[in-house]
Scaffold this active site. Structure first.
Site, PDB file in Angstrom:
ATOM      1  CG  PHE A   1      -6.091   4.702  -5.002  1.00 54.21           C
ATOM      2  CD1 PHE A   1      -7.075   3.945  -4.377  1.00 54.21           C
ATOM      3  CD2 PHE A   1      -5.253   5.470  -4.200  1.00 54.21           C
ATOM      4  CE1 PHE A   1      -7.224   3.950  -2.989  1.00 54.21           C
ATOM      5  CE2 PHE A   1      -5.385   5.481  -2.813  1.00 54.21           C
ATOM      6  CZ  PHE A   1      -6.385   4.726  -2.210  1.00 54.21           C
TER       7      PHE A   1
ATOM      8  NE  ARG B   1      -5.378  -4.415   7.238  1.00 51.97           N
ATOM      9  CZ  ARG B   1      -5.585  -3.486   6.296  1.00 51.97           C
ATOM     10  NH1 ARG B   1      -6.627  -3.586   5.460  1.00 51.97           N
ATOM     11  NH2 ARG B   1      -4.766  -2.483   6.168  1.00 51.97           N
TER      12      ARG B   1
ATOM     13  CD  GLU C   1     -14.640  -2.800   5.262  1.00 53.19           C
ATOM     14  OE1 GLU C   1     -14.161  -3.950   5.388  1.00 53.19           O
ATOM     15  OE2 GLU C   1     -13.938  -1.775   5.174  1.00 53.19           O
TER      16      GLU C   1
ATOM     17  NE  ARG D   1      -3.850  -6.953   0.037  1.00 50.51           N
ATOM     18  CZ  ARG D   1      -4.341  -5.954   0.787  1.00 50.51           C
ATOM     19  NH1 ARG D   1      -3.627  -5.426   1.752  1.00 50.51           N
ATOM     20  NH2 ARG D   1      -5.549  -5.489   0.532  1.00 50.51           N
TER      21      ARG D   1
ATOM     22  CG  ASN E   1      -4.340  -5.336  -3.175  1.00 49.07           C
ATOM     23  OD1 ASN E   1      -5.489  -5.553  -3.556  1.00 49.07           O
ATOM     24  ND2 ASN E   1      -4.048  -4.385  -2.306  1.00 49.07           N
TER      25      ASN E   1
ATOM     26  CB  THR F   1      -1.811  -1.777   0.684  1.00 48.69           C
ATOM     27  OG1 THR F   1      -2.399  -1.585   1.973  1.00 48.69           O
ATOM     28  CG2 THR F   1      -2.804  -1.392  -0.396  1.00 48.69           C
TER      29      THR F   1
ATOM     30  CE  LYS G   1      -8.975  -5.528  -2.900  1.00 48.85           C
ATOM     31  NZ  LYS G   1      -8.023  -4.404  -3.076  1.00 48.85           N
TER      32      LYS G   1
HETATM   33  P1  IDP Z   1      -5.942  -2.053   2.159  1.00 52.15           P
HETATM   34  O1  IDP Z   1      -6.714  -2.826   1.118  1.00 52.15           O
HETATM   35  O2  IDP Z   1      -4.627  -2.688   2.456  1.00 52.15           O
HETATM   36  O3  IDP Z   1      -6.762  -1.764   3.400  1.00 52.15           O
HETATM   37  P2  IDP Z   1      -6.368   0.738   1.443  1.00 52.15           P
HETATM   38  O4  IDP Z   1      -5.401   1.843   1.708  1.00 52.15           O
HETATM   39  O5  IDP Z   1      -7.614   0.683   2.264  1.00 52.15           O
HETATM   40  O6  IDP Z   1      -5.574  -0.640   1.519  1.00 52.15           O
HETATM   41  O7  IDP Z   1      -6.777   0.842  -0.095  1.00 52.15           O
HETATM   42  C1  IDP Z   1      -7.855   0.100  -0.610  1.00 52.15           C
HETATM   43  C2  IDP Z   1      -7.424  -0.538  -1.908  1.00 52.15           C
HETATM   44  O8  IDP Z   1      -7.172   0.501  -2.860  1.00 52.15           O
HETATM   45  C3  IDP Z   1      -6.104  -1.312  -1.841  1.00 52.15           C
HETATM   46  O9  IDP Z   1      -6.283  -2.662  -1.446  1.00 52.15           O
HETATM   47  C4  IDP Z   1      -5.589  -1.208  -3.249  1.00 52.15           C
HETATM   48  O10 IDP Z   1      -6.170  -2.195  -4.101  1.00 52.15           O
HETATM   49  C5  IDP Z   1      -6.075   0.150  -3.695  1.00 52.15           C
HETATM   50  N1  IDP Z   1      -5.020   1.153  -3.527  1.00 52.15           N
HETATM   51  C6  IDP Z   1      -4.614   1.725  -2.370  1.00 52.15           C
HETATM   52  N2  IDP Z   1      -3.620   2.606  -2.577  1.00 52.15           N
HETATM   53  C7  IDP Z   1      -3.408   2.592  -3.913  1.00 52.15           C
HETATM   54  C8  IDP Z   1      -2.492   3.295  -4.772  1.00 52.15           C
HETATM   55  O11 IDP Z   1      -1.668   4.113  -4.328  1.00 52.15           O
HETATM   56  N3  IDP Z   1      -2.555   3.000  -6.098  1.00 52.15           N
HETATM   57  C9  IDP Z   1      -3.441   2.105  -6.612  1.00 52.15           C
HETATM   58  N4  IDP Z   1      -4.306   1.433  -5.850  1.00 52.15           N
HETATM   59  C10 IDP Z   1      -4.300   1.664  -4.517  1.00 52.15           C
HETATM   60 MG    MG Z   2      -8.450  -0.607   3.622  1.00 53.51          MG
END
Ligand code: IDP
Ligand code: MG
Length: 154
Positions: free
Chosen positions: A59, A87, A128, A104, A114, A93, A11
């Protein structure tokens, strides 16, 4: 276990902090094959397609703004059970909850900073990968497998 493909992205925070090589190294040293690789500026359309499952979450707007703000590095990986294993290599996350030794935990600064994205299922991975790569940009399959090409030259 099946040979799978997954979509990984470094990212904008990872690119800005000089972590492209570090992220690639962690997947390569585990033996996963990089079958697609490019730097690109994510368009609003790509971001909307990628993060469709998060529409309406608090978010979401920040996430789309962030992912489209600066270049990312898109990576296609191939290997046995690679969706779940990538993963594990990335970690949870939230960097504060990720296991030490994951990308991370080692480099992430917050939920919204992250460093990496990784597909969460084979279905998400296929969806994707199609957002970011044309099929001919993935160096896999009998026609352009490097193993086949390299071995045929030896
Ligand atoms: P992942 O990347 O681990 O699959 P997801 O739940 O799919 O997590 O969320 C996508 C992205 O959105 C995360 O990587 C993170 O950057 C952001 N994100 C997820 N939850 C939050 C939150 O509660 N606050 C701020 N950013 C979030
Ligand atoms: Mg995700």
């Amino acid at each position: 276990m099946a040979i799978e493909r997954t979509f990984i992205a470094v990212k904008p925070d990872g690119v800005k902090r000089g972590l492209i090589g570090e992220v690639l190294k962690r997947f390569e040293m585990r033996g996963y094959k990089i079958i697609g690789l490019k730097m690109l500026q994510v368009t609003p359309e790509q971001a909307a397609a990628h993060y469709a499952e998060h529409v309406g979450k608090p978010f979401y707007d920040g996430l789309v703004k962030f992912i489209t703000a600066a270049p990312v590095v898109a990576i296609a990986l191939e290997g046995e059970d690679v969706v779940a294993q990538a993963r594990r290599i990335m970690g949870a996350t939230d960097p504060n909850k990720a296991e030490i030794g994951t990308i991370r935990a080692d480099f992430g600064q917050a939920m919204n900073r992250n460093i990496v994205h990784g597909s969460d299922s084979v279905e998400s991975a296929n969806r994707e990968l199609a957002i970011y790569f044309k099929s001919e940009e993935l160096m896999s399959g009998a026609k352009n497998s490097f193993d086949y090409v390299i071995e045929s030259l030896l």
